[in-house]
Scaffold this motif. Structure first.
Motif, mmCIF file in Angstrom:
data_model
loop_
_atom_site.group_PDB
_atom_site.id
_atom_site.type_symbol
_atom_site.label_atom_id
_atom_site.label_comp_id
_atom_site.label_asym_id
_atom_site.label_seq_id
_atom_site.Cartn_x
_atom_site.Cartn_y
_atom_site.Cartn_z
ATOM 1 N N ARG A 49 0.817 -1.213 0.000
ATOM 2 C CA ARG A 49 0.000 0.000 0.000
ATOM 3 C C ARG A 49 0.855 1.269 0.000
ATOM 4 N N GLU A 52 -0.330 4.766 -1.336
ATOM 5 C CA GLU A 52 -1.384 5.551 -0.678
ATOM 6 C C GLU A 52 -0.836 6.822 -0.029
ATOM 7 N N ASP A 108 -11.315 2.510 -4.412
ATOM 8 C CA ASP A 108 -10.857 3.894 -4.350
ATOM 9 C C ASP A 108 -11.228 4.596 -5.647
#
Length: 336
Positions: free
Chosen positions: A205, A208, A292
């Motif tokens: 991730r 992000e 998202d």
């Protein structure tokens, strides 16, 4: 033998897929795109590769993602894809978005694997010859090489568009500092960055923090590769490393050391959440990336038509409740 007209695409192919505008552009991409990183090279079964391309197109996957070094052997995925297009898809080029990239090692010597103007210009010409295309819809700088000035690389991409060799340009795996320079330079030249490609999954991730917000700030679309973490976010490794799996091989991108007890346990817990949602772990992992709104598309790889069909099932249920997202976050936070 010329079998150009033996394949007829499904007439309802566009009813089977959802599409999304790529950043602040007029170009739409399918939520799921097909990557040709593995399983489309000269060492692979050409008939299986052909069947996967046909199945993808029949189900509304219009975006096919290549790079000059995809194979093995390097370049052979582009060659095979070009042959598949010629034999099956004449008359359908304008219904496809075909992307390629350059910047990783491709040929011997100092000019065969960096982000210089020399490399990129030679690479796109080679890729166009291998695929038999007149232009790419999207052409990427595959990486920031840490040496070539970003300005040199980006000016080359801008020139590639102005020369008609690509309609749009993008960047892949750029660190935030260099990405910002690239976005600014492209925008000032009137050739904005259409799309940014990065690794993104439940198990990775990093984007992000900066890369995803930065792309959104500049109106760039965002496409995620390795959304299944090289297979870790499937049911394949729930009980360890099976024989014949990617991690069981001595060479490859997924190493045995990456299949940690923590990740196996997390995958088991995520698999239970997926089961309660009526999905496989892979389906939920793809849906989670797509949750998202800044994500334009996910790139999936496949080794068979059945595997591709399974991935497409993620689109049947890609919304999440607050409770489900909370449960997923709890599992993922336990891996830290």
């Amino acid at each position: 033998m010329d079998n150009s007209f033996t394949y007829q695409p499904s007439t309802n192919r566009y009813d089977r897929m959802q599409y999304k505008y790529c950043g602040k552009s007029g170009l739409q991409l399918p939520l799921i795109s097909l990557g040709l990183w593995h399983n489309f090279g000269s060492v692979d079964d050409f008939t299986v590769a052909t069947d996967m391309i046909k199945y993808a197109f029949d189900h509304g996957i219009t975006h096919f993602d290549l790079a000059n070094n995809y194979g093995p052997a390097p370049g052979s995925a582009e060659t095979n894809f070009g042959r598949i297009l010629k034999e099956n898809f004449q008359g359908y080029r304008d219904e496809m978005v075909i992307s390629s990239k350059a910047g990783h090692e491709m040929w011997a010597g100092p000019y065969g694997g960096n982000s210089s103007r020399k490399n990129l210009m030679a690479s796109i010409d080679q890729s166009l010859r291998r695929t038999g295309l007149e232009y790419f819809d999207i052409f990427y700088s595959h990486r920031y090489d840490g040496v070539t000035p970003v300005e040199e690389t980006i000016q080359t991409l801008i020139d590639i568009v102005k020369q008609g060799k690509a309609l749009y340009i993008g960047i892949s795996k750029y660190p935030p500092e260099q990405a910002r320079i690239a976005y600014e330079m492209m925008a000032n030249a009137g050739v904005p960055c259409l799309i940014s490609q990065y690794r993104y999954s439940m198990f990775d991730r990093a984007v992000e923090a900066e890369s995803l917000p930065l792309a959104a700030e500049y109106g760039s679309g965002f496409i995620a590769f390795s959304p299944l973490a090289q297979g870790l976010l499937t049911d394949k490794y729930l009980n360890g490393i099976p024989e014949g799996s990617r991690a069981a091989r001595s060479s490859g991108f997924l190493q045995r050391s990456q299949v940690t007890p923590e990740k196996i346990e997390a995958a088991r817990q995520l698999n239970e959440i997926a089961r309660l949602r009526g999905q496989t772990l892979a389906e939920m992992a793809l849906a989670w990336v797509l949750r998202d709104e800044r994500i334009t598309s996910v790139i999936v790889g496949a080794s068979s038509v059945n595997q591709l069909a399974d991935n497409l099932k993620a689109l049947e249920h890609w919304d999440f409740t607050v409770e489900e997202l909370t449960a997923i976050e709890l599992v993922l936070s336990g891996m830290a």
